[in-house]
Motif scaffolding. Sequence first.
Motif, PDB file in Angstrom:
ATOM      1  N   ILE A  74      -1.423   6.581   5.955  1.00 45.66           N
ATOM      2  CA  ILE A  74      -1.822   7.785   6.705  1.00 45.66           C
ATOM      3  C   ILE A  74      -3.338   7.837   6.866  1.00 45.66           C
ATOM      4  CG2 ILE A  74      -2.097  10.289   6.439  1.00 45.66           C
ATOM      5  CD1 ILE A  74       0.490   9.771   7.657  1.00 45.66           C
ATOM      6  N   ALA A  75      -4.051   7.500   5.798  1.00 48.24           N
ATOM      7  CA  ALA A  75      -5.513   7.534   5.823  1.00 48.24           C
ATOM      8  C   ALA A  75      -6.063   6.550   6.849  1.00 48.24           C
ATOM      9  CB  ALA A  75      -6.075   7.228   4.443  1.00 48.24           C
ATOM     10  N   GLN A  77       0.837  -1.200   0.000  1.00 49.27           N
ATOM     11  CA  GLN A  77       0.000   0.000   0.000  1.00 49.27           C
ATOM     12  C   GLN A  77       0.877   1.257   0.000  1.00 49.27           C
ATOM     13  OE1 GLN A  77      -3.240  -0.098  -0.350  1.00 49.27           O
ATOM     14  NE2 GLN A  77      -3.338  -2.334  -0.211  1.00 49.27           N
ATOM     15  N   THR A  78       0.359   2.308  -0.575  1.00 48.49           N
ATOM     16  CA  THR A  78       1.096   3.562  -0.630  1.00 48.49           C
ATOM     17  C   THR A  78       1.094   4.226   0.745  1.00 48.49           C
ATOM     18  OG1 THR A  78      -0.866   4.835  -1.213  1.00 48.49           O
ATOM     19  CG2 THR A  78       0.407   3.879  -3.032  1.00 48.49           C
ATOM     20  N   ALA A 131       1.909   5.225  15.909  1.00 48.60           N
ATOM     21  CA  ALA A 131       2.246   6.103  14.788  1.00 48.60           C
ATOM     22  C   ALA A 131       3.750   6.222  14.623  1.00 48.60           C
ATOM     23  CB  ALA A 131       1.628   7.481  15.013  1.00 48.60           C
ATOM     24  N   LEU A 132       4.478   6.354  15.721  1.00 50.22           N
ATOM     25  CA  LEU A 132       5.934   6.455  15.656  1.00 50.22           C
ATOM     26  C   LEU A 132       6.554   5.185  15.088  1.00 50.22           C
ATOM     27  CD1 LEU A 132       6.541   8.160  19.130  1.00 50.22           C
ATOM     28  CD2 LEU A 132       6.790   9.230  16.892  1.00 50.22           C
ATOM     29  N   SER A 133       6.029   4.032  15.489  1.00 51.98           N
ATOM     30  CA  SER A 133       6.555   2.760  14.987  1.00 51.98           C
ATOM     31  C   SER A 133       6.248   2.576  13.505  1.00 51.98           C
ATOM     32  CB  SER A 133       5.958   1.594  15.790  1.00 51.98           C
ATOM     33  OG  SER A 133       6.344   1.657  17.142  1.00 51.98           O
ATOM     34  N   ILE A 136      -3.619  16.522   2.737  1.00 51.84           N
ATOM     35  CA  ILE A 136      -2.613  17.480   3.215  1.00 51.84           C
ATOM     36  C   ILE A 136      -1.402  16.769   3.802  1.00 51.84           C
ATOM     37  CG2 ILE A 136      -2.157  19.282   4.925  1.00 51.84           C
ATOM     38  CD1 ILE A 136      -5.043  20.204   4.624  1.00 51.84           C
ATOM     39  N   LEU A 137      -1.644  15.786   4.664  1.00 51.96           N
ATOM     40  CA  LEU A 137      -0.541  15.106   5.337  1.00 51.96           C
ATOM     41  C   LEU A 137       0.293  14.261   4.373  1.00 51.96           C
ATOM     42  CD1 LEU A 137      -2.324  14.017   8.648  1.00 51.96           C
ATOM     43  CD2 LEU A 137      -0.767  15.944   8.307  1.00 51.96           C
TER      44      LEU A 137
END
Length: 604
Positions: free
Chosen positions: A505-506, A499-500, A532-534, A599-600
């Motif tokens: 992020i989504a 996956q991209t 999220a950090l991992s 945006i992200l």
Amino acid sequence: MELPILLVFLIIGATIILFVTEFFPIDKIALFVVVSLLLLGLTTPEEAISGFSNAATITILSLMILAVGLEENGVIQWLTDGIRKLKLLPLILITPAFMIVSAGISAFISTTAVVIIFIKIVSQLAEKYNFSSSKLLMPISFAGILGGSCTLMGTSTNLIVNSLAKEAGAESLGFFEFSFIGLAFVLVGVIFMTIASRFLPKDKSKDLQGDYGIDKYVFSIKVKPEASFIGKKIADIDFLTNQNGHILKLIRDRQVINAPGKYVTIQEDDELILLSEISEITDLSATNEISFNEKQEENNAKNDNEDQQQSENKKLTYVELLILPGSEMIGKTIKNLRNMSLQGAFPIAINKRKNIRNTQERLLRKNVENIRVKPGDRLLVETQTTAISRLNSIQNIAILNEHDYKIGKTTLQKSIALIILLGVIGLAASGVLSILGASLTGVAAMLLTNSISLENVYHKINWQIIFLLAGMIPLGVAMTNTGADTWLSENLLTLLDGQTPTVVIALLFGFTMLISGTISNNATAIIMTPVALSLAAGLSLPVKPFILAVMFAANFSFFTPVGYQTNTLIYGTGIYKFKHFLIIGGMLSIILWILATFILSTML
């Protein structure tokens, strides 16, 4: 899966269930989490209590103290007076205008405090201009949430995510670093809710006010020589014309004017009979422009002349008493009660029990001091805080509520409190001090200038939030200690293989937002930040977009009334149903989810 990792996930699952079911208070749940982590060996004793010394916890506590100082010194009231002027706008512009103001203030002051102010103002405007308050309350709550996401100090969630990321080695976020992204969300939210407000339910002001409108106290006040409204027409005096302050009669030179017209001019020593809410009159009393009667004024003056220690012991407050059957007060007039010994309490006003006889016209025909007390009536008395317990010795009454006795603040005191807030913002935004250093400096300045007392801080701080943070932060430590965050991210990466980064992020944003709709946004941030950090490390991608995804998503609790405290507040008014949050809030959540992903992903 190793046993320590399994135990961490079991604790997280049990915590979520307890939050959703509200089987225990949130602070008690947080304490259970701390003890569970300690007993199971998932953290050391020092790590288990590390939440109490965490920078985010202390920063949030400091900002809460600053908020109390702003309220104590009348700065919040300044804001309220300014917001009321927006009533001059055309009705079609009120929704976006109120949303923008709510978002702007919430970027620097507690969102909950801002929404509480707006609830009162909207109620007044809805009655005066005959529109539905439901068209404004939900948009204002959503705008406050969006605005709080624009700065590092705007909401506790932002501070928690930044603190956890910094402890993990990530670069700290700047005060305004993500403000442009937040402003984009605010703009979209304002546009969407302005349109969607047309589909919100209509409420009837009569239902909110209660049967026959006799849900306020009847006050008798005297205009003092220093009153700023002397010489003004009734139509030009806010507290006499708004929904909360309705004038029943005016007594001048022993002449009684029933229901005086809006063009009557107020003069010195006029006696006004008002039907009003307690908060409206206590706000007015704080300006020292009115007195309740000569005897009460003499008592207050006597207290002012005493030494400081005695003054503290004789601090005044307002208490509501419910008159029960069998009370010796039944049948007595207010005038009679003022001559009786009520354990040192002084009757200020009366709220007549709602029934078909207690109409406004009936009250007009009576002098307030001659109104007789009956079972079910509520009596407002002024007494010393140390003497409240003595009221329990009066038979057949019930103590309902205690209201703060407000002390008038000078323009200098208000200005000092506001300058301190602006100084904190300036120091933190410029990078001269960290937000923790700036907020602690602000608290010290408040104490140094006597803008706040620690006694009031102890009473007014929401300690539940502090214990929640202190109890949940060690859960993030346990995830790192046991490798639960790494295990989870590795399995997620396996599922997302091919996956991209945009899809990753989504999914992170959507999943975080889904959790925040059911449990505290702070708890959501603590659970999801290590993940999220991992994920960012596993994909060898920049950390910042992943941190921001958790931060914004944890705040965006629009589709349920329980995810964010302001939503719970407006839900408690009885205007909205769960489906209104699910449908309108859900649509806004989806729109912001898509926008945030776009945006992200450009930052990857």
